[in-house]
Design an enzyme around this catalytic site. Structure first.
Site, mmCIF file in Angstrom:
data_model
loop_
_atom_site.group_PDB
_atom_site.id
_atom_site.type_symbol
_atom_site.label_atom_id
_atom_site.label_comp_id
_atom_site.label_asym_id
_atom_site.label_seq_id
_atom_site.Cartn_x
_atom_site.Cartn_y
_atom_site.Cartn_z
ATOM 1 N N PRO A 1 -5.707 1.107 18.131
ATOM 2 C CA PRO A 1 -5.337 0.604 16.800
ATOM 3 C C PRO A 1 -5.332 1.646 15.676
ATOM 4 O O PRO A 1 -4.924 1.336 14.560
ATOM 5 C CB PRO A 1 -6.388 -0.483 16.525
ATOM 6 C CG PRO A 1 -7.504 -0.222 17.458
ATOM 7 C CD PRO A 1 -6.951 0.496 18.629
ATOM 8 N N LYS B 1 -0.086 0.336 14.905
ATOM 9 C CA LYS B 1 1.285 0.172 15.411
ATOM 10 C C LYS B 1 1.516 -1.046 16.311
ATOM 11 O O LYS B 1 2.663 -1.447 16.513
ATOM 12 C CB LYS B 1 1.694 1.422 16.211
ATOM 13 C CG LYS B 1 1.955 2.638 15.352
ATOM 14 C CD LYS B 1 3.292 2.553 14.657
ATOM 15 C CE LYS B 1 3.387 3.478 13.482
ATOM 16 N NZ LYS B 1 3.332 2.846 12.179
ATOM 17 N N HIS C 1 0.847 -1.203 0.000
ATOM 18 C CA HIS C 1 0.000 0.000 0.000
ATOM 19 C C HIS C 1 0.880 1.249 0.000
ATOM 20 O O HIS C 1 1.705 1.417 0.889
ATOM 21 C CB HIS C 1 -0.933 0.004 1.208
ATOM 22 C CG HIS C 1 -2.168 -0.817 0.987
ATOM 23 N ND1 HIS C 1 -3.431 -0.375 1.279
ATOM 24 C CD2 HIS C 1 -2.322 -2.055 0.472
ATOM 25 C CE1 HIS C 1 -4.320 -1.300 0.956
ATOM 26 N NE2 HIS C 1 -3.659 -2.343 0.472
ATOM 27 N N TYR D 1 3.372 6.770 10.084
ATOM 28 C CA TYR D 1 2.548 5.621 9.670
ATOM 29 C C TYR D 1 3.426 4.502 9.100
ATOM 30 O O TYR D 1 3.230 3.324 9.424
ATOM 31 C CB TYR D 1 1.489 6.063 8.651
ATOM 32 C CG TYR D 1 0.367 5.063 8.494
ATOM 33 C CD1 TYR D 1 -0.824 5.196 9.207
ATOM 34 C CD2 TYR D 1 0.497 3.958 7.646
ATOM 35 C CE1 TYR D 1 -1.851 4.268 9.089
ATOM 36 C CE2 TYR D 1 -0.521 3.024 7.514
ATOM 37 C CZ TYR D 1 -1.691 3.189 8.236
ATOM 38 O OH TYR D 1 -2.701 2.263 8.115
ATOM 39 N N TYR E 1 -9.546 6.348 6.492
ATOM 40 C CA TYR E 1 -9.762 6.755 7.885
ATOM 41 C C TYR E 1 -10.713 7.937 7.858
ATOM 42 O O TYR E 1 -10.355 9.006 7.342
ATOM 43 C CB TYR E 1 -8.439 7.182 8.530
ATOM 44 C CG TYR E 1 -7.482 6.034 8.811
ATOM 45 C CD1 TYR E 1 -6.682 5.493 7.803
ATOM 46 C CD2 TYR E 1 -7.361 5.500 10.094
ATOM 47 C CE1 TYR E 1 -5.800 4.459 8.070
ATOM 48 C CE2 TYR E 1 -6.480 4.463 10.375
ATOM 49 C CZ TYR E 1 -5.709 3.944 9.357
ATOM 50 O OH TYR E 1 -4.844 2.908 9.623
HETATM 51 P P1 RFL Z 1 -0.821 -11.113 21.764
HETATM 52 O O1 RFL Z 1 -1.102 -11.218 20.312
HETATM 53 O O2 RFL Z 1 -1.899 -10.644 22.656
HETATM 54 O O3 RFL Z 1 -0.297 -12.543 22.247
HETATM 55 C C1 RFL Z 1 -0.160 -12.878 23.610
HETATM 56 C C2 RFL Z 1 -0.275 -14.377 23.712
HETATM 57 O O4 RFL Z 1 -0.016 -14.790 25.057
HETATM 58 C C3 RFL Z 1 -0.939 -15.803 25.399
HETATM 59 N N1 RFL Z 1 -1.022 -15.849 26.885
HETATM 60 C C4 RFL Z 1 -0.524 -16.859 27.637
HETATM 61 N N2 RFL Z 1 0.125 -17.997 27.310
HETATM 62 C C5 RFL Z 1 0.500 -18.843 28.326
HETATM 63 N N3 RFL Z 1 0.245 -18.579 29.640
HETATM 64 C C6 RFL Z 1 -0.421 -17.451 30.000
HETATM 65 N N4 RFL Z 1 -0.673 -17.211 31.292
HETATM 66 C C7 RFL Z 1 -0.824 -16.526 28.978
HETATM 67 N N5 RFL Z 1 -1.467 -15.327 28.982
HETATM 68 C C8 RFL Z 1 -1.576 -14.939 27.705
HETATM 69 C C9 RFL Z 1 -2.224 -15.378 24.708
HETATM 70 O O5 RFL Z 1 -3.160 -16.426 24.541
HETATM 71 C C10 RFL Z 1 -1.674 -14.875 23.377
HETATM 72 O O6 RFL Z 1 -1.588 -15.904 22.406
HETATM 73 O O7 RFL Z 1 0.429 -10.168 22.046
HETATM 74 P P2 RFL Z 1 1.746 -9.862 21.151
HETATM 75 O O8 RFL Z 1 2.387 -11.128 20.672
HETATM 76 O O9 RFL Z 1 2.523 -8.900 21.954
HETATM 77 O O10 RFL Z 1 1.190 -9.138 19.829
HETATM 78 C C11 RFL Z 1 0.608 -7.867 19.877
HETATM 79 C C12 RFL Z 1 -0.455 -7.723 18.783
HETATM 80 O O11 RFL Z 1 -1.331 -8.825 18.847
HETATM 81 C C13 RFL Z 1 -1.256 -6.427 18.925
HETATM 82 O O12 RFL Z 1 -0.422 -5.352 19.312
HETATM 83 C C14 RFL Z 1 -1.934 -6.009 17.600
HETATM 84 O O13 RFL Z 1 -2.913 -6.942 17.232
HETATM 85 C C15 RFL Z 1 -2.553 -4.616 17.726
HETATM 86 N N6 RFL Z 1 -3.324 -4.220 16.537
HETATM 87 C C16 RFL Z 1 -2.710 -3.733 15.399
HETATM 88 N N7 RFL Z 1 -1.368 -3.653 15.335
HETATM 89 C C17 RFL Z 1 -0.755 -3.254 14.188
HETATM 90 O O14 RFL Z 1 0.475 -3.185 14.153
HETATM 91 N N8 RFL Z 1 -1.456 -2.922 13.042
HETATM 92 C C18 RFL Z 1 -2.802 -2.982 13.020
HETATM 93 O O15 RFL Z 1 -3.395 -2.738 11.965
HETATM 94 C C19 RFL Z 1 -3.486 -3.381 14.227
HETATM 95 N N9 RFL Z 1 -4.822 -3.480 14.247
HETATM 96 C C20 RFL Z 1 -4.707 -4.381 16.531
HETATM 97 C C21 RFL Z 1 -5.435 -4.015 15.359
HETATM 98 C C22 RFL Z 1 -5.368 -4.919 17.632
HETATM 99 C C23 RFL Z 1 -6.716 -5.080 17.590
HETATM 100 N N10 RFL Z 1 -7.308 -5.641 18.762
HETATM 101 C C24 RFL Z 1 -8.248 -6.673 18.771
HETATM 102 C C25 RFL Z 1 -6.776 -5.283 20.074
HETATM 103 C C26 RFL Z 1 -6.787 -4.174 15.297
HETATM 104 C C27 RFL Z 1 -7.426 -4.712 16.403
HETATM 105 C C28 RFL Z 1 -8.918 -4.879 16.252
HETATM 106 C C1 PHB Z 2 -7.047 -3.675 10.148
HETATM 107 O O1 PHB Z 2 -7.001 -3.950 8.925
HETATM 108 O O2 PHB Z 2 -7.488 -4.464 10.990
HETATM 109 C C2 PHB Z 2 -6.557 -2.362 10.609
HETATM 110 C C3 PHB Z 2 -5.945 -1.511 9.694
HETATM 111 C C4 PHB Z 2 -5.488 -0.263 10.112
HETATM 112 C C5 PHB Z 2 -5.649 0.112 11.436
HETATM 113 C C6 PHB Z 2 -6.243 -0.750 12.354
HETATM 114 C C7 PHB Z 2 -6.704 -1.994 11.934
HETATM 115 O O3 PHB Z 2 -5.220 1.337 11.833
#
Ligand code: RFL
Ligand code: PHB
Length: 394
Positions: free
Chosen positions: A297, A301, A76, A389, A205
């Site tokens: 989100p 990041k 992108h 970004y 956005y």
């Molecule tokens: P995770 O992915 O939460 O993984 C943590 C893992 O630890 C496990 N766990 C345990 N395992 C054993 N014993 C225990 N006691 C435990 N407690 C927990 C859990 O089951 C899990 O598997 O953390 P990690 O690896 O640090 O990764 C972080 C990312 O997942 C998170 O920052 C992103 O998803 C945030 N985020 C976005 N980030 C981006 O860079 N670009 C995006 O576009 C973006 N969009 C988003 C997002 C997060 C979202 N949500 C749902 C919060 C969009 C959404 C909707």
């Molecule tokens: C997504 O595709 O889930 C997404 C993309 C951009 C964002 C957050 C989530 O800023």
């Protein structure tokens, strides 16, 4: 799988942070074990991030997990900002000297890393729940966990908490040694997946008096969309038609453009939060990814910060392993926190510029519009957004 009792680096959590760290360490010959409380399908299907910075793509490639990403990831070169019936494109390569981002879902990153790890990697145990970590200030910190109905221990040289915001590893550190900085927002995101080709080639956005909306995608045939909603909203209280009508209203532009509708296959509401825990290391317990920091989100990041943390951490462990020099490990927290705070600021900026705070005044709303107008009229203001970004080199 046999439950291991001893390892060099014990990793709690098989999200992107834990899996990528394990991959980088295994490649360099550093012994490690990953414990994950959930089962494999749950971890692989958890809907989350979609946007990868170039530096995240680069480290995934270096870890051997780049093959499908290269084939299926969508490059992108910009995003669109939408407000007051108009749109403005942020041209990343033009504003950042050639940089871009990639749309490739976190679910796919996790699937690729798990596949590699199970085929040729360090032990990865699913349904292995860490219940606590002891001995953070000793030479052999220990993870206590349950697996196959039994209480077990894993004794390590170092423990890395990659266990997300609700993780247990952080509790191994005395409360008095940590400071948490936090901001909770008075709104949530209602996210849907829909079987319909994305109505725009680039992410949109949207600021609107009705609240924020985001158009994103998972592929050429699957759309990912979000609506700002009040905290505590029940996702099942909305009909599909209500969701599409609200998205239509928030993306409305004075142009010939229409949001395409399709079957909604998944829906969830998630609260927004900013949080940083400092320092990211105490004794022989280190925190990485969401276990140490959360961003709303809006700046895309979270996953990128998790990948950046474990890249720094893997290098530090490898240096210690090969030369005995622990200076990079000692600097781990300070090195990461510079990037973390930059991302915190950017994510807060995007969130506060684009969302309608229920308590905001008409004055606050006019400030948001002025900021958006500034981005549309000043290449400097647009470049500031674009640089953040695509990822600031720190
Ligand atoms: P995770 O992915 O939460 O993984 C943590 C893992 O630890 C496990 N766990 C345990 N395992 C054993 N014993 C225990 N006691 C435990 N407690 C927990 C859990 O089951 C899990 O598997 O953390 P990690 O690896 O640090 O990764 C972080 C990312 O997942 C998170 O920052 C992103 O998803 C945030 N985020 C976005 N980030 C981006 O860079 N670009 C995006 O576009 C973006 N969009 C988003 C997002 C997060 C979202 N949500 C749902 C919060 C969009 C959404 C909707
Ligand atoms: C997504 O595709 O889930 C997404 C993309 C951009 C964002 C957050 C989530 O800023």
């Amino acid at each position: 799988m046999n439950a291991p009792k001893r390892t060099t680096v014990g990793i709690v959590g098989a999200g992107p942070a834990g899996l990528l760290l394990a991959r980088l360490l295994h490649q360099a010959g550093v012994d490690c074990v990953v414990l994950e409380t959930r089962d494999r399908p749950y971890v692989e299907q958890r809907q989350r991030a979609g946007v990868l910075e170039q530096s995240t793509v680069d480290v995934l490639r270096a870890s051997g997990a780049g093959e499908r990403l290269e084939r299926e990831g969508l490059p992108h070169d910009g995003i669109e900002l939408s407000w007051s019936g108009r749109r403005h494109r942020i041209d990343f390569p033009k504003l950042t000297g050639g940089k871009r981002v990639w749309v490739y879902a976190q679910t796919e990153v996790v699937k690729d890393l798990i596949k590699l790890q199970l085929a040729d990697g360090a032990p990865l145990l699913f349904q292995a729940t860490a219940t606590g970590v002891t001995g953070a200030d000793t030479a052999s910190p220990t993870i206590h966990y349950t697996y196959e109905g039994e209480d077990r221990t894993l004794t390590c040289d170092y423990v890395v908490g990659c266990d997300g915001y609700h993780g247990v590893a952080r509790q191994a550190i005395p409360e008095s040694a940590l400071t948490t900085y936090e901001r909770v927002y008075p709104f949530s995101w209602f996210g849907i997946l829909a079987d319909v080709p994305p109505s725009s080639d680039e992410l949109i956005y949207a600021h609107s008096p009705r609240g924020f909306a985001l158009l994103s995608m998972r592929s050429h045939t699957v759309s990912r969309l979000y609506l700002q909603v009040p905290n505590g909203t029940d996702p099942n209280a909305w009909t599909d038609e209500q969701i599409w009508d609200e998205l239509d209203a928030r993306f409305a532009v004075d142009a010939d453009w229409k949001l395409q509708r399709g079957p909604i296959t998944q829906r969830a509401v998630l609260p927004l939060r900013s949080s940083v825990t400092e320092p990211m290391r105490w004794g022989r317990v280190l925190l990485a990814g969401d276990a140490a920091h959360i961003v709303p989100p809006t700046g895309a990041k979270g996953l990128n910060l998790a990948a950046a943390d474990v890249t720094v951490l893997a290098r530090a462990f490898i240096e210690l392993h090969t030369t005995g020099d622990d200076s990079a490990l000692a600097a781990y927290s300070d090195t990461c926190l510079r990037r973390v705070w930059r991302a915190e600021h950017f994510s807060y900026f995007m969130t506060s510029t684009l969302h309608s705070d229920p308590d905001q005044t008409a004055f606050d709303a006019r400030l948001q519009l002025s900021q958006l107008d500034r981005i549309a009229s000043s290449p400097h203001a647009a470049a500031e957004l674009a640089e953040n970004y695509v990822g600031v080199a720190l």
